[in-house]
Scaffold this motif. Structure first.
Motif, PDB file in Angstrom:
ATOM      1  N   PHE A 127       0.839  -1.193   0.000  1.00 22.17           N
ATOM      2  CA  PHE A 127       0.000   0.000   0.000  1.00 22.17           C
ATOM      3  C   PHE A 127       0.876   1.246   0.000  1.00 22.17           C
ATOM      4  O   PHE A 127       0.486   2.298   0.463  1.00 22.17           O
ATOM      5  CB  PHE A 127      -0.947  -0.011   1.204  1.00 22.17           C
ATOM      6  CG  PHE A 127      -2.064  -0.992   1.045  1.00 22.17           C
ATOM      7  CD1 PHE A 127      -3.262  -0.615   0.463  1.00 22.17           C
ATOM      8  CD2 PHE A 127      -1.917  -2.306   1.451  1.00 22.17           C
ATOM      9  CE1 PHE A 127      -4.288  -1.528   0.292  1.00 22.17           C
ATOM     10  CE2 PHE A 127      -2.947  -3.223   1.290  1.00 22.17           C
ATOM     11  CZ  PHE A 127      -4.133  -2.832   0.708  1.00 22.17           C
ATOM     12  N   GLY A 128       2.090   1.096  -0.522  1.00 20.22           N
ATOM     13  CA  GLY A 128       3.014   2.217  -0.627  1.00 20.22           C
ATOM     14  C   GLY A 128       4.186   2.051   0.322  1.00 20.22           C
ATOM     15  O   GLY A 128       4.277   1.085   1.073  1.00 20.22           O
ATOM     16  N   LYS A 129       5.068   3.012   0.282  1.00 23.06           N
ATOM     17  CA  LYS A 129       6.289   2.941   1.081  1.00 23.06           C
ATOM     18  C   LYS A 129       6.104   3.455   2.499  1.00 23.06           C
ATOM     19  O   LYS A 129       7.019   3.352   3.314  1.00 23.06           O
ATOM     20  CB  LYS A 129       7.402   3.704   0.369  1.00 23.06           C
ATOM     21  CG  LYS A 129       7.814   3.047  -0.932  1.00 23.06           C
ATOM     22  CD  LYS A 129       8.933   3.775  -1.616  1.00 23.06           C
ATOM     23  CE  LYS A 129       9.266   3.070  -2.919  1.00 23.06           C
ATOM     24  NZ  LYS A 129      10.372   3.698  -3.611  1.00 23.06           N
ATOM     25  N   LEU A 130       4.937   3.998   2.784  1.00 19.98           N
ATOM     26  CA  LEU A 130       4.676   4.475   4.140  1.00 19.98           C
ATOM     27  C   LEU A 130       4.574   3.293   5.095  1.00 19.98           C
ATOM     28  O   LEU A 130       4.060   2.235   4.745  1.00 19.98           O
ATOM     29  CB  LEU A 130       3.357   5.249   4.196  1.00 19.98           C
ATOM     30  CG  LEU A 130       3.278   6.544   3.418  1.00 19.98           C
ATOM     31  CD1 LEU A 130       1.856   7.077   3.447  1.00 19.98           C
ATOM     32  CD2 LEU A 130       4.224   7.562   4.004  1.00 19.98           C
ATOM     33  N   THR A 131       5.043   3.485   6.301  1.00 17.12           N
ATOM     34  CA  THR A 131       4.849   2.494   7.349  1.00 17.12           C
ATOM     35  C   THR A 131       3.572   2.867   8.095  1.00 17.12           C
ATOM     36  O   THR A 131       3.449   3.994   8.583  1.00 17.12           O
ATOM     37  CB  THR A 131       6.045   2.485   8.323  1.00 17.12           C
ATOM     38  OG1 THR A 131       7.222   2.191   7.575  1.00 17.12           O
ATOM     39  CG2 THR A 131       5.854   1.456   9.407  1.00 17.12           C
ATOM     40  N   LEU A 132       2.636   1.934   8.137  1.00 15.07           N
ATOM     41  CA  LEU A 132       1.383   2.158   8.846  1.00 15.07           C
ATOM     42  C   LEU A 132       1.313   1.231  10.052  1.00 15.07           C
ATOM     43  O   LEU A 132       1.788   0.097   9.984  1.00 15.07           O
ATOM     44  CB  LEU A 132       0.185   1.866   7.936  1.00 15.07           C
ATOM     45  CG  LEU A 132       0.041   2.720   6.690  1.00 15.07           C
ATOM     46  CD1 LEU A 132      -1.080   2.190   5.808  1.00 15.07           C
ATOM     47  CD2 LEU A 132      -0.221   4.157   7.059  1.00 15.07           C
ATOM     48  N   PRO A 133       0.695   1.681  11.142  1.00 18.37           N
ATOM     49  CA  PRO A 133       0.496   0.770  12.265  1.00 18.37           C
ATOM     50  C   PRO A 133      -0.342  -0.421  11.797  1.00 18.37           C
ATOM     51  O   PRO A 133      -1.276  -0.251  11.006  1.00 18.37           O
ATOM     52  CB  PRO A 133      -0.280   1.606  13.286  1.00 18.37           C
ATOM     53  CG  PRO A 133      -0.167   3.019  12.844  1.00 18.37           C
ATOM     54  CD  PRO A 133       0.113   3.001  11.382  1.00 18.37           C
ATOM     55  N   HIS A 134       0.010  -1.622  12.245  1.00 20.37           N
ATOM     56  CA  HIS A 134      -0.717  -2.779  11.723  1.00 20.37           C
ATOM     57  C   HIS A 134      -2.187  -2.754  12.115  1.00 20.37           C
ATOM     58  O   HIS A 134      -3.011  -3.325  11.427  1.00 20.37           O
ATOM     59  CB  HIS A 134      -0.019  -4.111  12.058  1.00 20.37           C
ATOM     60  CG  HIS A 134       0.272  -4.351  13.488  1.00 20.37           C
ATOM     61  ND1 HIS A 134       1.376  -3.843  14.114  1.00 20.37           N
ATOM     62  CD2 HIS A 134      -0.387  -5.062  14.414  1.00 20.37           C
ATOM     63  CE1 HIS A 134       1.371  -4.228  15.375  1.00 20.37           C
ATOM     64  NE2 HIS A 134       0.321  -4.961  15.581  1.00 20.37           N
ATOM     65  N   GLN A 135      -2.552  -2.044  13.186  1.00 18.85           N
ATOM     66  CA  GLN A 135      -3.969  -1.911  13.535  1.00 18.85           C
ATOM     67  C   GLN A 135      -4.705  -1.080  12.474  1.00 18.85           C
ATOM     68  O   GLN A 135      -5.799  -1.433  12.047  1.00 18.85           O
ATOM     69  CB  GLN A 135      -4.144  -1.242  14.911  1.00 18.85           C
ATOM     70  CG  GLN A 135      -3.529  -2.009  16.051  1.00 18.85           C
ATOM     71  CD  GLN A 135      -2.076  -1.607  16.323  1.00 18.85           C
ATOM     72  OE1 GLN A 135      -1.386  -1.041  15.487  1.00 18.85           O
ATOM     73  NE2 GLN A 135      -1.613  -1.920  17.521  1.00 18.85           N
ATOM     74  N   LEU A 136      -4.098   0.012  12.043  1.00 21.23           N
ATOM     75  CA  LEU A 136      -4.692   0.852  11.010  1.00 21.23           C
ATOM     76  C   LEU A 136      -4.702   0.132   9.668  1.00 21.23           C
ATOM     77  O   LEU A 136      -5.630   0.269   8.877  1.00 21.23           O
ATOM     78  CB  LEU A 136      -3.928   2.174  10.894  1.00 21.23           C
ATOM     79  CG  LEU A 136      -4.397   3.143   9.813  1.00 21.23           C
ATOM     80  CD1 LEU A 136      -5.857   3.524  10.002  1.00 21.23           C
ATOM     81  CD2 LEU A 136      -3.510   4.388   9.811  1.00 21.23           C
ATOM     82  N   MET A 137      -3.684  -0.672   9.414  1.00 25.29           N
ATOM     83  CA  MET A 137      -3.597  -1.415   8.154  1.00 25.29           C
ATOM     84  C   MET A 137      -4.808  -2.323   7.972  1.00 25.29           C
ATOM     85  O   MET A 137      -5.266  -2.544   6.854  1.00 25.29           O
ATOM     86  CB  MET A 137      -2.296  -2.226   8.136  1.00 25.29           C
ATOM     87  CG  MET A 137      -1.973  -2.824   6.803  1.00 25.29           C
ATOM     88  SD  MET A 137      -1.697  -1.557   5.564  1.00 25.29           S
ATOM     89  CE  MET A 137      -2.752  -2.175   4.301  1.00 25.29           C
ATOM     90  N   ARG A 138      -5.348  -2.846   9.056  1.00 27.03           N
ATOM     91  CA  ARG A 138      -6.539  -3.697   8.972  1.00 27.03           C
ATOM     92  C   ARG A 138      -7.712  -2.934   8.366  1.00 27.03           C
ATOM     93  O   ARG A 138      -8.430  -3.444   7.517  1.00 27.03           O
ATOM     94  CB  ARG A 138      -6.935  -4.209  10.357  1.00 27.03           C
ATOM     95  CG  ARG A 138      -5.889  -5.082  10.982  1.00 27.03           C
ATOM     96  CD  ARG A 138      -6.266  -5.469  12.389  1.00 27.03           C
ATOM     97  NE  ARG A 138      -5.108  -6.011  13.080  1.00 27.03           N
ATOM     98  CZ  ARG A 138      -5.157  -6.728  14.161  1.00 27.03           C
ATOM     99  NH1 ARG A 138      -6.329  -7.013  14.719  1.00 27.03           N
ATOM    100  NH2 ARG A 138      -4.073  -7.183  14.731  1.00 27.03           N
ATOM    101  N   VAL A 139      -7.876  -1.681   8.815  1.00 31.39           N
ATOM    102  CA  VAL A 139      -8.967  -0.847   8.294  1.00 31.39           C
ATOM    103  C   VAL A 139      -8.713  -0.516   6.830  1.00 31.39           C
ATOM    104  O   VAL A 139      -9.614  -0.618   5.994  1.00 31.39           O
ATOM    105  CB  VAL A 139      -9.123   0.445   9.133  1.00 31.39           C
ATOM    106  CG1 VAL A 139     -10.221   1.338   8.549  1.00 31.39           C
ATOM    107  CG2 VAL A 139      -9.421   0.123  10.591  1.00 31.39           C
ATOM    108  N   VAL A 140      -7.491  -0.130   6.499  1.00 31.02           N
ATOM    109  CA  VAL A 140      -7.147   0.220   5.120  1.00 31.02           C
ATOM    110  C   VAL A 140      -7.381  -0.978   4.201  1.00 31.02           C
ATOM    111  O   VAL A 140      -7.994  -0.852   3.136  1.00 31.02           O
ATOM    112  CB  VAL A 140      -5.684   0.718   5.027  1.00 31.02           C
ATOM    113  CG1 VAL A 140      -5.250   0.887   3.586  1.00 31.02           C
ATOM    114  CG2 VAL A 140      -5.508   2.011   5.807  1.00 31.02           C
ATOM    115  N   LEU A 141      -6.936  -2.147   4.615  1.00 31.52           N
ATOM    116  CA  LEU A 141      -7.084  -3.342   3.784  1.00 31.52           C
ATOM    117  C   LEU A 141      -8.551  -3.694   3.563  1.00 31.52           C
ATOM    118  O   LEU A 141      -8.979  -3.902   2.423  1.00 31.52           O
ATOM    119  CB  LEU A 141      -6.350  -4.530   4.412  1.00 31.52           C
ATOM    120  CG  LEU A 141      -6.547  -5.877   3.703  1.00 31.52           C
ATOM    121  CD1 LEU A 141      -6.026  -5.830   2.274  1.00 31.52           C
ATOM    122  CD2 LEU A 141      -5.870  -6.980   4.498  1.00 31.52           C
TER     123      LEU A 141
END
Length: 159
Positions: A127-141
């Protein structure tokens, strides 16, 4: 279609839980969604490279235990392939059309995923080169999965 999202660690924040629940509800007309949380390995802040790999291996074993052989597996990874929402939607559609009706998405822990998990993946998804918190990544995914279905159904949701 069956979609499984495997995540490392427990989701604690109510606002993330609420967002995920909303997208699960929206997706229920297109697919059966299952969210699986595997235990994250407790580790101190400062770890050697060997200790980091050990943590990823332990978490990786927990992840792999939840994946069946017939599932098509995406692992989220910064070094994975970036796609537009339209490209991702087309992939979802093609997978369903060509007999991959069991999709699994993996979100690793704070250190990422083990080499064994990455090797099991059919595709690495970035989802790009940004590092996202894995909790937020769940919502994004889950939102992007929903968006993909909406694109494929000609909905005006995606603008």
């Amino acid at each position: 279609m069956k979609i499984k999202i495997i995540c490392v660690g427990k989701l604690k924040e109510k606002y993330f839980k609420d967002a995920i629940a909303e997208y699960q509800k929206r997706l229920s007309r297109f697919a059966k969604i299952e969210l699986i949380q595997v235990v994250d390995e407790q580790a101190p802040e400062k770890l050697s490279l060997a200790e980091q790999n050990q943590v990823k291996e332990i978490e990786g074993q927990r992840i792999l235990a939840k994946i069946k052989s017939k599932e098509y597996v995406y692992v989220t990874a910064i070094k994975g392939k970036e796609r537009s929402s339209e490209e991702f939607a087309l992939e979802l559609e093609k997978l369903g059309t060509y007999g991959h009706s069991d999709l699994t998405f993996v979100i690793g822990g704070s250190l990422g995923t083990s080499s064994a998990v990455n090797q099991r993946a059919d595709d690495l998804l970035s989802f790009g080169k940004l590092t996202l918190p894995h909790q937020l990544m769940r919502v994004v995914l889950i939102e992007q999965i929903y968006r993909g279905f909406m694109i494929n159904n000609g909905s005006p949701y995606h603008k």
